[in-house]
Motif scaffolding. Sequence first.
Motif, short mmCIF file in Angstrom:
data_model
loop_
_atom_site.label_atom_id
_atom_site.label_comp_id
_atom_site.label_asym_id
_atom_site.label_seq_id
_atom_site.Cartn_x
_atom_site.Cartn_y
_atom_site.Cartn_z
N HIS A 1 -13.66 -0.45 2.36
CA HIS A 1 -13.59 1.01 2.50
C HIS A 1 -12.32 1.52 1.86
O HIS A 1 -11.23 1.11 2.23
CB HIS A 1 -13.65 1.42 3.98
N GLN A 2 -12.48 2.38 0.90
CA GLN A 2 -11.32 2.99 0.24
C GLN A 2 -11.48 4.49 0.30
O GLN A 2 -12.60 5.00 0.37
CB GLN A 2 -11.22 2.50 -1.21
N VAL A 3 -10.35 5.20 0.27
CA VAL A 3 -10.42 6.66 0.37
C VAL A 3 -11.08 7.22 -0.88
O VAL A 3 -11.92 8.11 -0.84
CB VAL A 3 -9.00 7.24 0.58
N ASN B 1 0.83 -1.21 0.00
CA ASN B 1 0.00 0.00 0.00
C ASN B 1 0.87 1.26 0.00
O ASN B 1 0.61 2.20 -0.76
CB ASN B 1 -0.90 0.04 1.24
N ASP C 1 -9.98 3.81 -6.36
CA ASP C 1 -8.73 3.17 -5.96
C ASP C 1 -8.61 1.73 -6.44
O ASP C 1 -7.54 1.30 -6.85
CB ASP C 1 -8.55 3.20 -4.43
N ARG D 1 0.42 10.07 -0.80
CA ARG D 1 -0.66 11.06 -0.87
C ARG D 1 -1.37 11.30 0.46
O ARG D 1 -2.08 12.29 0.63
CB ARG D 1 -1.68 10.64 -1.93
N ILE E 1 -3.85 10.25 3.96
CA ILE E 1 -5.24 9.80 4.15
C ILE E 1 -5.99 10.88 4.93
O ILE E 1 -5.49 11.34 5.97
CB ILE E 1 -5.25 8.48 4.95
N GLY F 1 -7.61 -5.57 2.07
CA GLY F 1 -6.28 -5.82 2.64
C GLY F 1 -6.17 -5.39 4.11
O GLY F 1 -5.70 -6.17 4.94
N LEU F 2 -6.61 -4.19 4.42
CA LEU F 2 -6.45 -3.70 5.79
C LEU F 2 -7.39 -4.42 6.77
O LEU F 2 -7.04 -4.60 7.93
CB LEU F 2 -6.68 -2.18 5.86
N ILE G 1 -10.85 2.96 6.90
CA ILE G 1 -10.09 2.17 5.91
C ILE G 1 -9.80 0.75 6.39
O ILE G 1 -9.48 -0.11 5.58
CB ILE G 1 -8.75 2.85 5.49
N ASP H 1 5.29 6.23 4.81
CA ASP H 1 5.52 6.65 3.42
C ASP H 1 5.39 8.15 3.28
O ASP H 1 4.92 8.84 4.19
CB ASP H 1 4.56 5.89 2.47
N GLY I 1 -6.50 -2.62 -6.15
CA GLY I 1 -6.78 -3.17 -4.81
C GLY I 1 -8.18 -3.73 -4.70
O GLY I 1 -8.98 -3.63 -5.63
N THR I 2 -8.45 -4.33 -3.55
CA THR I 2 -9.79 -4.90 -3.33
C THR I 2 -10.51 -4.18 -2.19
O THR I 2 -11.70 -4.37 -2.00
CB THR I 2 -9.69 -6.38 -2.95
N GLY I 3 -9.78 -3.39 -1.41
CA GLY I 3 -10.39 -2.74 -0.25
C GLY I 3 -10.56 -3.70 0.92
O GLY I 3 -11.26 -3.42 1.89
N LYS J 1 2.20 1.69 -3.37
CA LYS J 1 1.11 1.97 -4.32
C LYS J 1 0.64 3.43 -4.27
O LYS J 1 0.31 4.02 -5.29
CB LYS J 1 -0.06 1.06 -3.93
N PHE J 2 0.63 3.99 -3.07
CA PHE J 2 0.09 5.34 -2.92
C PHE J 2 1.19 6.41 -2.81
O PHE J 2 0.98 7.48 -2.25
CB PHE J 2 -0.87 5.40 -1.72
P1 ADP Z 1 -6.75 -1.83 -1.20
O1 ADP Z 1 -6.75 -3.22 -1.72
O2 ADP Z 1 -7.71 -0.92 -1.86
O3 ADP Z 1 -5.36 -1.27 -1.06
P2 ADP Z 1 -6.76 -1.81 1.69
O4 ADP Z 1 -7.78 -2.34 2.65
O5 ADP Z 1 -5.37 -2.33 1.79
O6 ADP Z 1 -7.37 -2.04 0.26
O7 ADP Z 1 -6.72 -0.22 1.81
C1 ADP Z 1 -7.95 0.48 1.86
C2 ADP Z 1 -7.76 1.89 1.36
O8 ADP Z 1 -6.99 2.66 2.29
C3 ADP Z 1 -6.99 2.01 0.04
O9 ADP Z 1 -7.83 1.77 -1.07
C4 ADP Z 1 -6.55 3.48 0.11
O10 ADP Z 1 -7.64 4.33 -0.23
C5 ADP Z 1 -6.25 3.66 1.61
N1 ADP Z 1 -4.81 3.44 1.92
C6 ADP Z 1 -4.24 2.33 2.45
N2 ADP Z 1 -2.91 2.48 2.63
C7 ADP Z 1 -2.62 3.74 2.22
C8 ADP Z 1 -1.40 4.52 2.16
N3 ADP Z 1 -0.22 4.04 2.58
N4 ADP Z 1 -1.51 5.78 1.67
C9 ADP Z 1 -2.70 6.30 1.26
N5 ADP Z 1 -3.87 5.62 1.30
C10 ADP Z 1 -3.84 4.36 1.76
#
Ligand code: ADP
Length: 264
Positions: A207-209, A161, A213, A192, A194, A223-224, A202, A189, A219-221, A164-165
Amino acid sequence: ISWNSTQMCDLQGKPIGMMCIGEDITARHAMERMKDEFISVVSHELRTPLTSIHGALGLLVSGIVQPQSEQGQRIIKIAAESTESLVRLVNDILELERLESGKIDLIKKIVQVQEIMLKAIELVQLIANRAGIILEVTNQNLEFYGDCDRIVQVLTNLLTNAIKFSERGSRVWLDVVQQSDQILFVVQDQGRGIPSDKLETIFERFHQVDASDSRRKGGTGLGLAICRNIVEQHGGKIWAESIYGKGSNFFFTIPLVKADEINN
Ligand code: ADP
């Protein structure tokens, strides 16, 4: 409360009273609501890649577009990418469901922090190189009692992540420190960032920002949500801090190995 009543009669059939049974259905309703919400989100998430695969194959099968043409190759690439994202999504949904319902047993043993940090870095190094991100690691000789592969999974998820961001040329740090009886892992990191109102949500499923995304960043939303489940199953906590536009810090704790665990 939902009430069910039945009239009670004696042997001659004469009514002698009523029997009422009350059931507290609040929890059941909440579960049903959660299930409905989950199905509606999942079907929406599945429909997006399925629609593009369907459309792409339709154009090729009907002969409107020739597979060998430039446009044909572009369409095949879209279908292949959408298939990949479907597979990722289905795998993540199944994994989260199995973790949440306790169907996945953690394989716990004493784990060296140095070892898992190196493993996680090895797994993401290629992605970082491709994205032009510099990875920096500080390591420490610490131990915890847990599932090595699952904690590596949390680390790679947070690192992926972070990469990626972030923009090309920026840095991602992976640090670990001891804080009393906890090990604190930090993934930092310069990406960008959050918004503050999203820092907690998130960690919830899907839930994605930014709604785009999953499409733009693959991504799948989920991971976290998977990370949170794994960390909590180890007795730890996970959270994020960020200055929007400047970068994010993801933290998680795992209890340090205790003496009685070493003896086992
Ligand atoms: P995804 O598969 O979309 O990455 P996650 O559950 O890992 O799903 O993350 C959810 C959302 O949190 C991401 O889609 C992004 O919007 C935000 N996010 C996660 N990690 C970061 C990061 N390091 N910087 C900015 N935004 C992040």
